[in-house]
Motif scaffolding. Structure first.
Motif, PDB file in Angstrom:
ATOM      1  N   ARG A  76       0.830  -1.208   0.000  1.00 27.09           N
ATOM      2  CA  ARG A  76       0.000   0.000   0.000  1.00 27.09           C
ATOM      3  C   ARG A  76       0.864   1.258   0.000  1.00 27.09           C
ATOM      4  NH1 ARG A  76      -3.259   0.438   4.553  1.00 27.09           N
ATOM      5  NH2 ARG A  76      -2.360  -1.352   5.627  1.00 27.09           N
ATOM      6  N   GLN A  77       1.986   1.214   0.702  1.00 29.97           N
ATOM      7  CA  GLN A  77       2.904   2.344   0.675  1.00 29.97           C
ATOM      8  C   GLN A  77       3.478   2.549  -0.728  1.00 29.97           C
ATOM      9  OE1 GLN A  77       5.610   1.103   3.777  1.00 29.97           O
ATOM     10  NE2 GLN A  77       4.692   2.491   5.293  1.00 29.97           N
ATOM     11  N   ALA A  78       3.805   1.449  -1.407  1.00 26.66           N
ATOM     12  CA  ALA A  78       4.348   1.549  -2.766  1.00 26.66           C
ATOM     13  C   ALA A  78       3.329   2.163  -3.724  1.00 26.66           C
ATOM     14  CB  ALA A  78       4.777   0.164  -3.260  1.00 26.66           C
ATOM     15  N   VAL A  79       2.061   1.774  -3.593  1.00 26.09           N
ATOM     16  CA  VAL A  79       1.022   2.346  -4.438  1.00 26.09           C
ATOM     17  C   VAL A  79       0.861   3.836  -4.130  1.00 26.09           C
ATOM     18  CG1 VAL A  79      -1.450   2.314  -4.963  1.00 26.09           C
ATOM     19  CG2 VAL A  79      -0.194   0.160  -4.743  1.00 26.09           C
ATOM     20  N   ALA A  80       0.851   4.194  -2.851  1.00 25.61           N
ATOM     21  CA  ALA A  80       0.706   5.602  -2.479  1.00 25.61           C
ATOM     22  C   ALA A  80       1.851   6.437  -3.048  1.00 25.61           C
ATOM     23  CB  ALA A  80       0.653   5.729  -0.956  1.00 25.61           C
ATOM     24  N   GLU A  81       3.072   5.931  -2.984  1.00 24.60           N
ATOM     25  CA  GLU A  81       4.224   6.669  -3.516  1.00 24.60           C
ATOM     26  C   GLU A  81       4.143   6.794  -5.038  1.00 24.60           C
ATOM     27  OE1 GLU A  81       7.540   4.490  -2.039  1.00 24.60           O
ATOM     28  OE2 GLU A  81       7.129   5.018   0.077  1.00 24.60           O
ATOM     29  N   TYR A  82       3.692   5.748  -5.690  1.00 22.69           N
ATOM     30  CA  TYR A  82       3.548   5.775  -7.152  1.00 22.69           C
ATOM     31  C   TYR A  82       2.620   6.915  -7.575  1.00 22.69           C
ATOM     32  CZ  TYR A  82       2.087   4.128 -11.817  1.00 22.69           C
ATOM     33  OH  TYR A  82       1.784   4.041 -13.164  1.00 22.69           O
ATOM     34  N   TYR A  83       1.482   7.048  -6.897  1.00 25.93           N
ATOM     35  CA  TYR A  83       0.520   8.077  -7.281  1.00 25.93           C
ATOM     36  C   TYR A  83       0.907   9.456  -6.759  1.00 25.93           C
ATOM     37  CZ  TYR A  83      -2.440   4.606  -9.425  1.00 25.93           C
ATOM     38  OH  TYR A  83      -2.915   3.617 -10.264  1.00 25.93           O
TER      39      TYR A  83
ATOM     40  N   TRP B  54      -6.076  -2.202  -6.968  1.00 24.97           N
ATOM     41  CA  TRP B  54      -6.120  -1.282  -5.832  1.00 24.97           C
ATOM     42  C   TRP B  54      -7.085  -0.143  -6.107  1.00 24.97           C
ATOM     43  CZ3 TRP B  54      -1.310  -2.072  -8.421  1.00 24.97           C
ATOM     44  CH2 TRP B  54      -1.017  -1.127  -9.405  1.00 24.97           C
ATOM     45  N   LEU B  55      -7.494   0.497  -5.027  1.00 24.44           N
ATOM     46  CA  LEU B  55      -8.164   1.790  -5.129  1.00 24.44           C
ATOM     47  C   LEU B  55      -7.472   2.756  -4.183  1.00 24.44           C
ATOM     48  CD1 LEU B  55     -10.214   2.690  -2.594  1.00 24.44           C
ATOM     49  CD2 LEU B  55     -11.642   0.894  -3.562  1.00 24.44           C
ATOM     50  N   ILE B  56      -7.421   4.020  -4.602  1.00 20.67           N
ATOM     51  CA  ILE B  56      -6.801   5.076  -3.824  1.00 20.67           C
ATOM     52  C   ILE B  56      -7.864   6.107  -3.493  1.00 20.67           C
ATOM     53  CG2 ILE B  56      -4.977   6.838  -3.768  1.00 20.67           C
ATOM     54  CD1 ILE B  56      -4.804   4.334  -6.499  1.00 20.67           C
ATOM     55  N   VAL B  57      -7.981   6.439  -2.221  1.00 19.45           N
ATOM     56  CA  VAL B  57      -8.911   7.462  -1.776  1.00 19.45           C
ATOM     57  C   VAL B  57      -8.143   8.774  -1.657  1.00 19.45           C
ATOM     58  CG1 VAL B  57     -10.547   8.187  -0.008  1.00 19.45           C
ATOM     59  CG2 VAL B  57     -10.206   5.741  -0.475  1.00 19.45           C
ATOM     60  N   SER B  58      -8.581   9.797  -2.380  1.00 20.30           N
ATOM     61  CA  SER B  58      -7.931  11.103  -2.304  1.00 20.30           C
ATOM     62  C   SER B  58      -8.983  12.180  -2.070  1.00 20.30           C
ATOM     63  CB  SER B  58      -7.148  11.396  -3.585  1.00 20.30           C
ATOM     64  OG  SER B  58      -8.006  11.382  -4.719  1.00 20.30           O
ATOM     65  N   GLY B  59      -8.499  13.356  -1.716  1.00 18.50           N
ATOM     66  CA  GLY B  59      -9.409  14.453  -1.418  1.00 18.50           C
ATOM     67  C   GLY B  59      -9.633  14.594   0.078  1.00 18.50           C
TER      68      GLY B  59
ATOM     69  N   ARG C  64       2.753  11.186  -9.217  1.00 21.91           N
ATOM     70  CA  ARG C  64       1.935  11.577 -10.368  1.00 21.91           C
ATOM     71  C   ARG C  64       0.920  12.661 -10.007  1.00 21.91           C
ATOM     72  NH1 ARG C  64       4.384   7.208 -10.787  1.00 21.91           N
ATOM     73  NH2 ARG C  64       4.962   6.291 -12.803  1.00 21.91           N
ATOM     74  N   GLY C  65       1.180  13.369  -8.938  1.00 22.19           N
ATOM     75  CA  GLY C  65       0.400  14.554  -8.638  1.00 22.19           C
ATOM     76  C   GLY C  65      -0.704  14.411  -7.621  1.00 22.19           C
ATOM     77  N   PHE C  66      -0.890  13.213  -7.054  1.00 24.91           N
ATOM     78  CA  PHE C  66      -1.906  13.043  -6.016  1.00 24.91           C
ATOM     79  C   PHE C  66      -1.400  13.698  -4.728  1.00 24.91           C
ATOM     80  CE2 PHE C  66      -3.429  10.321  -9.131  1.00 24.91           C
ATOM     81  CZ  PHE C  66      -4.529   9.572  -8.763  1.00 24.91           C
ATOM     82  N   GLN C  67      -2.313  14.261  -3.968  1.00 29.34           N
ATOM     83  CA  GLN C  67      -1.934  14.971  -2.748  1.00 29.34           C
ATOM     84  C   GLN C  67      -2.410  14.237  -1.498  1.00 29.34           C
ATOM     85  OE1 GLN C  67      -3.160  19.099  -2.857  1.00 29.34           O
ATOM     86  NE2 GLN C  67      -2.508  19.376  -4.984  1.00 29.34           N
ATOM     87  N   GLY C  68      -1.564  14.296  -0.451  1.00 33.25           N
ATOM     88  CA  GLY C  68      -1.965  13.821   0.863  1.00 33.25           C
ATOM     89  C   GLY C  68      -2.125  12.324   1.002  1.00 33.25           C
ATOM     90  N   LEU C  69      -1.375  11.531   0.233  1.00 31.91           N
ATOM     91  CA  LEU C  69      -1.538  10.082   0.278  1.00 31.91           C
ATOM     92  C   LEU C  69      -0.604   9.447   1.297  1.00 31.91           C
ATOM     93  CD1 LEU C  69      -1.807   8.993  -3.477  1.00 31.91           C
ATOM     94  CD2 LEU C  69      -3.619   9.766  -1.935  1.00 31.91           C
TER      95      LEU C  69
ATOM     96  N   SER D  45      -4.574   5.522   2.562  1.00 32.25           N
ATOM     97  CA  SER D  45      -5.358   5.939   1.401  1.00 32.25           C
ATOM     98  C   SER D  45      -5.609   4.801   0.425  1.00 32.25           C
ATOM     99  CB  SER D  45      -4.618   7.065   0.657  1.00 32.25           C
ATOM    100  OG  SER D  45      -4.240   8.110   1.521  1.00 32.25           O
ATOM    101  N   VAL D  46      -4.984   3.647   0.628  1.00 25.17           N
ATOM    102  CA  VAL D  46      -4.952   2.584  -0.376  1.00 25.17           C
ATOM    103  C   VAL D  46      -5.647   1.328   0.153  1.00 25.17           C
ATOM    104  CG1 VAL D  46      -3.473   1.134  -1.826  1.00 25.17           C
ATOM    105  CG2 VAL D  46      -2.786   3.505  -1.302  1.00 25.17           C
ATOM    106  N   TYR D  47      -6.508   0.765  -0.683  1.00 19.59           N
ATOM    107  CA  TYR D  47      -7.109  -0.541  -0.434  1.00 19.59           C
ATOM    108  C   TYR D  47      -6.693  -1.456  -1.577  1.00 19.59           C
ATOM    109  CZ  TYR D  47     -10.309   1.733   2.902  1.00 19.59           C
ATOM    110  OH  TYR D  47     -10.845   2.422   3.955  1.00 19.59           O
ATOM    111  N   LEU D  48      -6.123  -2.602  -1.251  1.00 23.05           N
ATOM    112  CA  LEU D  48      -5.789  -3.591  -2.273  1.00 23.05           C
ATOM    113  C   LEU D  48      -6.955  -4.555  -2.429  1.00 23.05           C
ATOM    114  CD1 LEU D  48      -2.078  -4.376  -1.297  1.00 23.05           C
ATOM    115  CD2 LEU D  48      -2.972  -2.561  -2.784  1.00 23.05           C
ATOM    116  N   GLY D  49      -7.042  -5.143  -3.616  1.00 25.85           N
ATOM    117  CA  GLY D  49      -8.162  -6.044  -3.860  1.00 25.85           C
ATOM    118  C   GLY D  49      -7.852  -7.104  -4.884  1.00 25.85           C
ATOM    119  N   ASN D  50      -8.760  -8.041  -5.010  1.00 25.24           N
ATOM    120  CA  ASN D  50      -8.658  -9.110  -6.003  1.00 25.24           C
ATOM    121  C   ASN D  50      -9.133  -8.572  -7.351  1.00 25.24           C
ATOM    122  OD1 ASN D  50      -7.808 -11.252  -4.121  1.00 25.24           O
ATOM    123  ND2 ASN D  50      -9.806 -10.854  -3.207  1.00 25.24           N
ATOM    124  N   GLY D  51      -8.321  -7.682  -7.905  1.00 27.82           N
ATOM    125  CA  GLY D  51      -8.664  -7.006  -9.137  1.00 27.82           C
ATOM    126  C   GLY D  51      -9.564  -5.809  -8.888  1.00 27.82           C
TER     127      GLY D  51
END
Length: 402
Positions: free
Chosen positions: A77-84, A250-255, A87-92, A96-102
């Motif tokens: 989840r940390q790796a996904v947050a850093e990736y985004y 994964w899904l990322i919650v932002s805002g 790419r301009g996402f704020q406050g991750l 902020s990240v939920y992993l899933g089965n697709g």
């Protein structure tokens, strides 16, 4: 006693794996070879998983035996947050990240956590039909806003705005789009954001094809353009890393998280009800996010780019067929001119094509397009095979009548 399916399934359909699939399976069982152009599954067409992903999988096997956190392992989840964040996402952060089965599982969870009976969700037409299906299954009402073929399949913003009501809870954006291959302009995304802002709507941005773009097209992340909105961004490894069967999404919650605190409690509860995502697949995410082998496939002359170009050119050479050039994804969505071919039932058309030519495609109405004048074709076969298949479809059309 007869056992009937739940009434919750009324109106729920998913034609990519619908009734025509059963006929295709029966034909294969009878010994026929079926060209499966109905689903974006890279493996059967010779696409291999990146070496770095397989190495990461093997290295992590000893650590993948037990349950993980319901939202996924912290390091992934940390790796996904850093990736985004790059790419301009704020406050991750990892929260902020939920992993899933697709993405499919996560889309269902995200809708279930938000939608009450009768709530409306705005979904593009044509759409990836999972979004319509999970909305109906949650008791919601899918409301389809049109995308404009004449404008390269960009969303029709006037139609979108006209369909917002007091029951609207969210807007779904699919970019790059499946099935059309459209890559949305930043101007269009900003205007959708303004509508969401004005009406207090959540945004679900399905970006599973973000790294599969052609001809210099640039994918713009919705959440990066609208950091003030609660946005759920969906991504994963199925297509970009050719590991659809691993089910790593994964899904990322932002805002503004305080505005979504109660919603996120519900989403976290649903994550816990499935116990956790597949632990083994989670362990490949860190290695995969630094793998760039997809870039070679989508560059000019790369295999995916060549197949896409061949499909688009060959479709436009068929009498009575036209196709907007896909700028991203793994599909073409050609129009079959009803004045030339007079197809009234597109599901019957794809079934008849399957029975005669043993080619399996999907009818456009299966993507909630209102007219029976489009089909979706997967562009995963090698370029030469792609051309042969489309010319066979053309010959079938030449003699086909309903």
């Amino acid at each position: 006693m007869e056992f009937r399916q739940s009434s919750k399934l009324t109106g729920v359909c998913y034609e990519i794996r619908g009734p025509v699939v059963e006929q295709a399976n029966a034909l294969e069982a009878a010994g026929h070879s079926i060209l499966r152009l109905n689903i974006g599954n890279p493996a059967p067409f010779g696409f291999a998983a990146p070496d770095a992903v397989l190495a990461g999988l093997i290295a992590r096997l000893p650590q993948a035996h037990g349950y993980t956190d319901a939202r996924g392992i912290t390091s992934a989840r940390q790796a996904v947050a850093e990736y985004y964040a790059d790419r301009g996402f704020q406050g991750l952060d990892e929260r902020s990240v939920y992993l899933g089965n697709g993405v499919s599982e996560l889309a269902g969870m995200a809708i279930q956590a938000l939608v009450d009976t009768g709530d409306e969700v705005l979904i593009p037409s044509p759409d990836y039909p999972l979004w319509t299906a999970v909305t109906r299954f949650a008791g919601g009402v899918p409301v389809h806003y049109l995308c404009d073929e004449a404008a390269g399949w960009q969303p029709d913003l006037a139609d979108l705005e006209a369909k917002i009501t007091a029951r609207t809870k969210a807007i779904v954006v699919i970019n790059p789009n499946n099935p059309t291959g459209a890559v949305y302009s930043p101007e269009v995304l900003r205007q959708i954001a303004e509508l969401a802002r004005r009406h207090g709507l959540m945004v679900f941005s399905d970006e599973i094809y973000e790294r599969i773009v052609y001809d210099g097209a640039t994918h713009h992340h919705f959440a990066a353009l609208a950091p003030d909105l609660v946005c759920l961004t969906f991504g994963g490894l199925s297509k970009s890393h050719r590991i659809a069967g691993f089910r790593a999404g994964w899904l990322i919650v932002s805002g503004p998280r305080p505005a979504a605190a109660n919603y996120l409690e519900g989403l976290t509860m649903l994550a816990g009800m499935r116990l956790c995502p597949n632990a083994l697949a989670q362990h490949v995410i860190e290695a995969a996010l630094t793998d760039n082998t997809i870039d070679e496939l989508v560059r000019p002359g790369g295999r995916l780019e060549a197949q896409r170009t061949t499909a688009w050119q060959t479709l436009n050479e068929l009498p009575g067929v036209s196709c907007v050039k896909p700028q991203g994804g793994l599909y073409a969505f050609p129009r079959i001119d009803p004045d030339v071919h007079r197809i009234k039932d597109d599901e019957r058309f794809v079934l008849d094509l399957l029975l005669r030519e043993k080619i399996h495609i999907v009818q456009g109405t299966g993507f909630n397009w209102p007219q029976p004048d489009h089909v979706r074709i997967v562009t995963l076969p090698e370029a030469g095979d792609m051309e042969v298949a489309i010319r066979r479809i053309g010959r079938f059309l030449d003699s086909y009548q309903q």
